[in-house]
Motif scaffolding. Structure first.
Motif, PDB file in Angstrom:
ATOM      1  N   TYR A   1      31.956 159.273   7.115  1.00  0.00           N
ATOM      2  CA  TYR A   1      33.006 158.598   7.611  1.00  0.00           C
ATOM      3  C   TYR A   1      33.175 158.504   9.031  1.00  0.00           C
ATOM      4  CZ  TYR A   1      38.399 156.476   8.725  1.00  0.00           C
ATOM      5  OH  TYR A   1      39.202 156.071   9.280  1.00  0.00           O
ATOM      6  N   LEU A   2      33.284 160.007   9.622  1.00  0.00           N
ATOM      7  CA  LEU A   2      33.438 160.411  10.547  1.00  0.00           C
ATOM      8  C   LEU A   2      32.407 159.300  11.891  1.00  0.00           C
ATOM      9  CD1 LEU A   2      35.154 161.817  12.240  1.00  0.00           C
ATOM     10  CD2 LEU A   2      33.893 163.961  12.195  1.00  0.00           C
ATOM     11  N   LEU A   3      31.083 159.624  11.257  1.00  0.00           N
ATOM     12  CA  LEU A   3      30.221 158.892  11.757  1.00  0.00           C
ATOM     13  C   LEU A   3      30.148 158.009  11.893  1.00  0.00           C
ATOM     14  CD1 LEU A   3      27.108 161.399  10.288  1.00  0.00           C
ATOM     15  CD2 LEU A   3      27.971 161.590  12.817  1.00  0.00           C
TER      16      LEU A   3
ATOM     17  N   ASP B   1      36.174 170.347  18.377  1.00  0.00           N
ATOM     18  CA  ASP B   1      36.934 171.067  17.808  1.00  0.00           C
ATOM     19  C   ASP B   1      36.104 170.764  16.151  1.00  0.00           C
ATOM     20  OD1 ASP B   1      39.492 171.748  15.796  1.00  0.00           O
ATOM     21  OD2 ASP B   1      39.493 169.845  15.299  1.00  0.00           O
ATOM     22  N   ILE B   2      35.656 169.312  16.250  1.00  0.00           N
ATOM     23  CA  ILE B   2      34.534 168.785  14.543  1.00  0.00           C
ATOM     24  C   ILE B   2      33.589 170.226  14.868  1.00  0.00           C
ATOM     25  CG2 ILE B   2      33.413 167.232  14.407  1.00  0.00           C
ATOM     26  CD1 ILE B   2      34.542 165.637  15.421  1.00  0.00           C
ATOM     27  N   ILE B   3      33.026 170.134  16.377  1.00  0.00           N
ATOM     28  CA  ILE B   3      31.615 170.926  16.450  1.00  0.00           C
ATOM     29  C   ILE B   3      32.471 172.806  15.883  1.00  0.00           C
ATOM     30  CG2 ILE B   3      29.907 172.034  17.604  1.00  0.00           C
ATOM     31  CD1 ILE B   3      29.556 169.405  17.061  1.00  0.00           C
ATOM     32  N   ASN B   4      33.202 172.717  16.239  1.00  0.00           N
ATOM     33  CA  ASN B   4      33.726 174.916  16.864  1.00  0.00           C
ATOM     34  C   ASN B   4      34.194 174.909  14.430  1.00  0.00           C
ATOM     35  OD1 ASN B   4      33.835 175.295  18.722  1.00  0.00           O
ATOM     36  ND2 ASN B   4      35.913 174.855  19.390  1.00  0.00           N
ATOM     37  N   HIS B   5      33.789 174.258  13.789  1.00  0.00           N
ATOM     38  CA  HIS B   5      34.546 174.327  12.464  1.00  0.00           C
ATOM     39  C   HIS B   5      32.913 174.246  11.704  1.00  0.00           C
ATOM     40  CE1 HIS B   5      39.406 173.256  13.449  1.00  0.00           C
ATOM     41  NE2 HIS B   5      38.972 173.866  12.227  1.00  0.00           N
TER      42      HIS B   5
ATOM     43  N   ILE C   1      37.692 166.608   7.571  1.00  0.00           N
ATOM     44  CA  ILE C   1      36.231 167.082   8.148  1.00  0.00           C
ATOM     45  C   ILE C   1      37.019 168.542   7.636  1.00  0.00           C
ATOM     46  CG2 ILE C   1      36.178 167.427  10.147  1.00  0.00           C
ATOM     47  CD1 ILE C   1      33.499 166.788   7.949  1.00  0.00           C
ATOM     48  N   THR C   2      37.765 169.061   8.341  1.00  0.00           N
ATOM     49  CA  THR C   2      38.139 170.822   8.962  1.00  0.00           C
ATOM     50  C   THR C   2      38.253 171.633   7.472  1.00  0.00           C
ATOM     51  OG1 THR C   2      40.558 170.132   9.324  1.00  0.00           O
ATOM     52  CG2 THR C   2      38.703 170.220  10.848  1.00  0.00           C
TER      53      THR C   2
ATOM     54  N   HIS D   1      38.194 166.565  23.691  1.00  0.00           N
ATOM     55  CA  HIS D   1      38.532 167.955  22.802  1.00  0.00           C
ATOM     56  C   HIS D   1      38.414 167.239  21.567  1.00  0.00           C
ATOM     57  CE1 HIS D   1      41.344 164.325  23.007  1.00  0.00           C
ATOM     58  NE2 HIS D   1      41.814 164.499  21.837  1.00  0.00           N
ATOM     59  N   LEU D   2      38.727 166.432  20.640  1.00  0.00           N
ATOM     60  CA  LEU D   2      38.372 166.551  19.408  1.00  0.00           C
ATOM     61  C   LEU D   2      37.086 166.706  18.757  1.00  0.00           C
ATOM     62  CD1 LEU D   2      40.399 162.973  18.560  1.00  0.00           C
ATOM     63  CD2 LEU D   2      40.920 165.212  18.311  1.00  0.00           C
TER      64      LEU D   2
END
Length: 218
Positions: free
Chosen positions: A35-37, A133-137, A1-2, A129-130
């Motif tokens: 896919y992530l959701l 990272d997703i939110i930051n991107h 996703i990043t 932690h994961l």
């Protein structure tokens, strides 16, 4: 996703134009986010047996948060959407247009009770932690403008693969072709009808005026 987020941001910087459904980078991002959701999501269904999806997760998280449920109310007003999946896609598109996707997902993930009720342990959403990272991107997309509609597409079936302008052009071309075909059929039908009328008149003339008909035949 990043990587998908990075490519979208790069496309916007290079073109200076809002991202539309013509963007292959948007297609990749949409599929990867979906896919992530759905990854390691617990199976849930309504009382009538209809399958729930990440739209229902968003609804559960945001229903009682003032200022955060505008998108939920908007999607609920779209009567053309029949499935939870279609509503979820519309909600994501609404959030992208209003540059609120990162904020929205972060608010949901902060609700650990609802999140753990919806996802098993392998989901990155239950790992701090994961998820951070997703939110930051995703916050990078707050600098990107999107021109994607939540209405006018069959989101129940799939993500759109071309912009509305192209769809409108295709519809116009199809309507033009249909008009030409109908006009041709109408002309052919008119000629056929005239022939049938003429034949009927000749038969009637032959039946009631046989002598005159023979004279005219010669």
């Amino acid at each position: 996703i990043t990587q998908a987020v990075t490519e979208l941001a790069k496309e916007y910087r290079e073109t200076g134009e809002p991202i539309t459904d013509d963007s292959t980078n948007l297609h990749k991002f949409s599929y990867k986010l979906e896919y992530l959701l759905q990854f390691d999501q617990k199976e849930k269904s309504t009382f009538l047996g209809t399958k729930k999806d990440y739209w229902d997760y968003f609804s559960d998280c945001l229903a009682k948060i003032k200022g955060a449920n505008d998108g939920v109310r908007f999607v609920k007003s779209i009567t053309e959407l029949k499935t939870s999946l279609g509503k979820g896609r519309a909600f994501i598109r609404y959030s992208l247009v209003h540059q609120r996707l990162a904020d929205t997902l972060q608010q949901c993930l902060m609700n650990q009770r609802v999140t753990s009720d919806w996802y098993y342990a392998r989901s990155p959403f239950v790992k701090s932690h994961l998820s951070a990272d997703i939110i930051n991107h995703l916050y990078e997309l707050n600098e990107v403008q999107f021109d994607v509609a939540s209405r006018g597409h069959d989101l129940d079936a799939s993500w759109p693969t071309f912009a509305r302008q192209e769809q409108l052009l295709k519809d116009q071309q199809l309507n033009s072709l249909q008009h030409v075909m109908l006009s041709s059929l109408n002309r052919a039908g008119t000629r056929f009808l005239l022939c049938r009328i003429l034949m009927f008149c000749l038969v009637q003339f032959q039946q009631f005026q046989p002598k005159l008909y023979k004279q005219l035949s010669f």
